[in-house]
Design a protein around this motif. Structure first.
Motif: not given
Length: 284
Positions: A49-54, A209-220
């Motif tokens: 999650d942190l990697w994808a948002s980073g 995800i790009a906006f910092g509104g959600h993590f990758l896991s939230d989306t999947l």
């Protein structure tokens, strides 16, 4: 030496084909398994999650994509399309109520399916139950990206966020709901519908995800949970519909309701006309 890699590729291909066939035969079980596997993956490897948002975060500029005008406009496209489709469904039902003697504009199980899945999926499950009660901070709130809150893993309720929190993504859920249009369009329109809605769902989800509104896991996980709702209601209304959910029964129910509505309108109009005559008679 060259035959062994070829055998591995053929074995992998055959395994993927068998898995795809199994998923096509048992879509509900396959989607449930997907939710379980994604949940396990991010519980074991939360750093994903942190990697994808980073990828979209700069220590100086923050989540820089949110300053792009095109991406900001793209974010609003999804809700507008959802409102358009929902408005069309409501219109079909209202026309049947107001003109009960006429055939419906569409088979009535179609607007019933779309409206009920919108309410149950993005509405109740995602926004009311999960986002408002699970308390997961959004990426732009956590310490790794300049916030003051800790990262909270998936499915772990917390009190760090009070309402409209990160888990799970409402935009991803709405995007998957739009993909659900493929359940109701004619067979020849399914591929074009998927060709439009699937990339749109991906863009809307990655945008958050790009906006910092959600993590990758939230989306999947939002995709999987919303698809479970779509599949369950589709089975109820299309595969094995109860008597009340069949088109003839729905047509009869709305026809009766529309005629009762017409009778009440006529009675109200007659009472209003009589009251107006009495009022005018007072001045004679």
């Amino acid at each position: 030496m060259t035959r062994r890699p070829r055998m591995y590729r053929e074995t992998l291909r055959d395994g993927m084909l068998q898995a795809a066939r199994w998923a096509a035969r048992r879509p509900f079980a396959a989607t449930g398994l997907y939710v379980l596997l994604v949940s396990a993956l991010f519980l074991v490897l939360p750093q994903l999650d942190l990697w994808a948002s980073g990828l979209f975060h700069d220590p100086q500029a923050g989540f820089f994509a949110q300053d792009e005008p095109f991406l900001r406009r793209l974010r609003h496209l999804g809700p507008h399309l959802v409102q358009l489709v929902a408005g069309a469904c409501v219109t079909v039902l209202l026309v049947k109520l107001l003109l009960p003697g006429r055939a419906p504009l569409l088979p009535l199980h179609i607007p019933l399916f779309l409206l009920s899945t919108l309410i149950l999926g993005p509405g109740l499950l995602v926004n009311s139950l999960l986002k408002n009660t699970w308390g997961r901070p959004r990426p732009n709130m956590v310490e790794s990206f300049g916030g003051d809150m800790p990262y909270v893993p998936v499915w772990l309720p917390s009190g760090w966020c009070d309402t409209n929190c990160s888990f799970v993504s409402g935009e991803a859920s709405s995007g998957m709901w739009l993909v659900g249009l493929a359940f109701v369009v004619p067979k020849d329109w399914r591929l074009p519908t998927l060709a439009f809605t699937v990339p749109l769902c991906l863009l809307l989800s990655v945008n958050r995800i790009a906006f910092g509104g959600h993590f990758l896991s939230d989306t999947l996980l939002s995709w999987g949970l919303t698809l479970l709702v779509l599949l369950a209601v589709h089975r109820l209304l299309f595969v094995a519909p109860p008597a009340w959910a069949r088109d003839a029964a729905l047509d009869e129910t709305l026809t009766r309701a529309g005629r009762r509505l017409q009778e009440r309108v006529v009675r109200a109009a007659l009472r209003g006309y009589a009251a107006a005559r009495r009022f005018v008679a007072m001045f004679r």
